[in-house]
Motif scaffolding. Structure first.
Motif, PDB file in Angstrom:
ATOM      1  N   ALA A   1      30.255  33.707 -28.707  1.00  0.00           N
ATOM      2  CA  ALA A   1      31.582  33.943 -29.291  1.00  0.00           C
ATOM      3  C   ALA A   1      32.494  32.747 -29.044  1.00  0.00           C
ATOM      4  O   ALA A   1      33.263  32.351 -29.920  1.00  0.00           O
ATOM      5  N   ASP A   2      32.425  32.167 -27.843  1.00  0.00           N
ATOM      6  CA  ASP A   2      33.242  30.978 -27.548  1.00  0.00           C
ATOM      7  C   ASP A   2      32.830  29.815 -28.458  1.00  0.00           C
ATOM      8  O   ASP A   2      33.684  29.077 -28.946  1.00  0.00           O
ATOM      9  N   PHE A   3      31.543  29.653 -28.669  1.00  0.00           N
ATOM     10  CA  PHE A   3      31.059  28.571 -29.523  1.00  0.00           C
ATOM     11  C   PHE A   3      31.494  28.777 -30.975  1.00  0.00           C
ATOM     12  O   PHE A   3      31.943  27.853 -31.634  1.00  0.00           O
TER      13      PHE A   3
ATOM     14  N   HIS B   1      46.483  33.182 -25.599  1.00  0.00           N
ATOM     15  CA  HIS B   1      45.190  32.947 -24.947  1.00  0.00           C
ATOM     16  C   HIS B   1      44.669  34.240 -24.310  1.00  0.00           C
ATOM     17  O   HIS B   1      43.480  34.534 -24.382  1.00  0.00           O
ATOM     18  N   LYS B   2      45.565  34.987 -23.681  1.00  0.00           N
ATOM     19  CA  LYS B   2      45.144  36.245 -23.055  1.00  0.00           C
ATOM     20  C   LYS B   2      44.643  37.236 -24.097  1.00  0.00           C
ATOM     21  O   LYS B   2      43.643  37.922 -23.882  1.00  0.00           O
ATOM     22  N   ILE B   3      45.326  37.307 -25.231  1.00  0.00           N
ATOM     23  CA  ILE B   3      44.912  38.227 -26.289  1.00  0.00           C
ATOM     24  C   ILE B   3      43.543  37.826 -26.839  1.00  0.00           C
ATOM     25  O   ILE B   3      42.671  38.674 -27.046  1.00  0.00           O
ATOM     26  N   LYS B   4      43.337  36.520 -27.054  1.00  0.00           N
ATOM     27  CA  LYS B   4      42.038  36.049 -27.546  1.00  0.00           C
ATOM     28  C   LYS B   4      40.930  36.356 -26.547  1.00  0.00           C
ATOM     29  O   LYS B   4      39.847  36.792 -26.927  1.00  0.00           O
ATOM     30  N   ASP B   5      41.197  36.126 -25.262  1.00  0.00           N
ATOM     31  CA  ASP B   5      40.188  36.401 -24.239  1.00  0.00           C
ATOM     32  C   ASP B   5      39.845  37.886 -24.185  1.00  0.00           C
ATOM     33  O   ASP B   5      38.671  38.258 -24.079  1.00  0.00           O
ATOM     34  N   GLU B   6      40.864  38.736 -24.257  1.00  0.00           N
ATOM     35  CA  GLU B   6      40.611  40.182 -24.235  1.00  0.00           C
ATOM     36  C   GLU B   6      39.843  40.630 -25.478  1.00  0.00           C
ATOM     37  O   GLU B   6      38.964  41.485 -25.397  1.00  0.00           O
ATOM     38  N   ALA B   7      40.167  40.045 -26.629  1.00  0.00           N
ATOM     39  CA  ALA B   7      39.445  40.400 -27.862  1.00  0.00           C
ATOM     40  C   ALA B   7      37.987  39.971 -27.775  1.00  0.00           C
ATOM     41  O   ALA B   7      37.087  40.724 -28.170  1.00  0.00           O
ATOM     42  N   LYS B   8      37.741  38.772 -27.242  1.00  0.00           N
ATOM     43  CA  LYS B   8      36.359  38.302 -27.073  1.00  0.00           C
ATOM     44  C   LYS B   8      35.609  39.209 -26.102  1.00  0.00           C
ATOM     45  O   LYS B   8      34.443  39.539 -26.322  1.00  0.00           O
ATOM     46  N   ASP B   9      36.277  39.599 -25.020  1.00  0.00           N
ATOM     47  CA  ASP B   9      35.643  40.465 -24.032  1.00  0.00           C
ATOM     48  C   ASP B   9      35.303  41.826 -24.632  1.00  0.00           C
ATOM     49  O   ASP B   9      34.210  42.355 -24.422  1.00  0.00           O
ATOM     50  N   LEU B  10      36.222  42.375 -25.399  1.00  0.00           N
ATOM     51  CA  LEU B  10      35.987  43.667 -26.041  1.00  0.00           C
ATOM     52  C   LEU B  10      34.849  43.572 -27.050  1.00  0.00           C
ATOM     53  O   LEU B  10      33.937  44.414 -27.059  1.00  0.00           O
ATOM     54  N   ALA B  11      34.876  42.547 -27.881  1.00  0.00           N
ATOM     55  CA  ALA B  11      33.824  42.375 -28.885  1.00  0.00           C
ATOM     56  C   ALA B  11      32.480  42.126 -28.219  1.00  0.00           C
ATOM     57  O   ALA B  11      31.458  42.664 -28.650  1.00  0.00           O
ATOM     58  N   SER B  12      32.470  41.351 -27.140  1.00  0.00           N
ATOM     59  CA  SER B  12      31.220  41.086 -26.423  1.00  0.00           C
ATOM     60  C   SER B  12      30.652  42.373 -25.845  1.00  0.00           C
ATOM     61  O   SER B  12      29.435  42.595 -25.889  1.00  0.00           O
ATOM     62  N   GLY B  13      31.514  43.211 -25.315  1.00  0.00           N
ATOM     63  CA  GLY B  13      31.058  44.480 -24.766  1.00  0.00           C
ATOM     64  C   GLY B  13      30.456  45.386 -25.827  1.00  0.00           C
ATOM     65  O   GLY B  13      29.421  46.013 -25.608  1.00  0.00           O
ATOM     66  N   VAL B  14      31.091  45.438 -26.992  1.00  0.00           N
ATOM     67  CA  VAL B  14      30.578  46.278 -28.081  1.00  0.00           C
ATOM     68  C   VAL B  14      29.243  45.738 -28.577  1.00  0.00           C
ATOM     69  O   VAL B  14      28.272  46.493 -28.732  1.00  0.00           O
ATOM     70  N   ILE B  15      29.169  44.438 -28.818  1.00  0.00           N
ATOM     71  CA  ILE B  15      27.930  43.834 -29.320  1.00  0.00           C
ATOM     72  C   ILE B  15      26.822  43.972 -28.287  1.00  0.00           C
ATOM     73  O   ILE B  15      25.681  44.299 -28.620  1.00  0.00           O
ATOM     74  N   SER B  16      27.150  43.737 -27.022  1.00  0.00           N
ATOM     75  CA  SER B  16      26.157  43.864 -25.963  1.00  0.00           C
ATOM     76  C   SER B  16      25.632  45.296 -25.868  1.00  0.00           C
ATOM     77  O   SER B  16      24.429  45.509 -25.686  1.00  0.00           O
ATOM     78  N   GLY B  17      26.510  46.260 -26.000  1.00  0.00           N
ATOM     79  CA  GLY B  17      26.094  47.656 -25.948  1.00  0.00           C
ATOM     80  C   GLY B  17      25.209  48.047 -27.120  1.00  0.00           C
ATOM     81  O   GLY B  17      24.278  48.840 -26.969  1.00  0.00           O
ATOM     82  N   LYS B  18      25.475  47.505 -28.281  1.00  0.00           N
ATOM     83  CA  LYS B  18      24.700  47.854 -29.473  1.00  0.00           C
ATOM     84  C   LYS B  18      23.364  47.122 -29.558  1.00  0.00           C
ATOM     85  O   LYS B  18      22.410  47.650 -30.096  1.00  0.00           O
TER      86      LYS B  18
END
Length: 79
Positions: free
Chosen positions: A74-76, A45-62
């Motif tokens: 991403a959660d949906f 669960h921690k790995i999935k949450d960190e991956a979602k957070d990282l991907a969200s940050g990249v997508i948000s930045g772009k």
């Protein structure tokens, strides 16, 4: 000619065996006990949450879309 009575250094071999035994013990604990199963699930669960957070940050930045909105999408999608 090599001296047959000279001692060889086996510290790398011994340390490799010790590290292998520790890794095998850790994996056995994670896969063969009930507490290990719970630990694996928590780690997953921690790995999935960190991956979602990282991907969200990249997508948000772009894209300029807010990170919280991207995370909700991403959660949906992940479920």
């Amino acid at each position: 000619m090599k001296n047959p009575f000279e001692k060889e250094d086996h510290t790398v071999l011994i340390s490799s065996i010790a590290i292998g035994a520790l890794v095998a013990g850790g994996l056995a604990y994670l896969y063969l006990t009930e507490n290990g199963r719970k630990s694996r699930e928590a780690i997953g669960h921690k790995i999935k949450d960190e991956a979602k957070d990282l991907a969200s940050g990249v997508i948000s930045g772009k894209t300029g879309i807010g990170k919280d909105k991207v995370k909700k999408v991403a959660d949906f999608v992940a479920e």
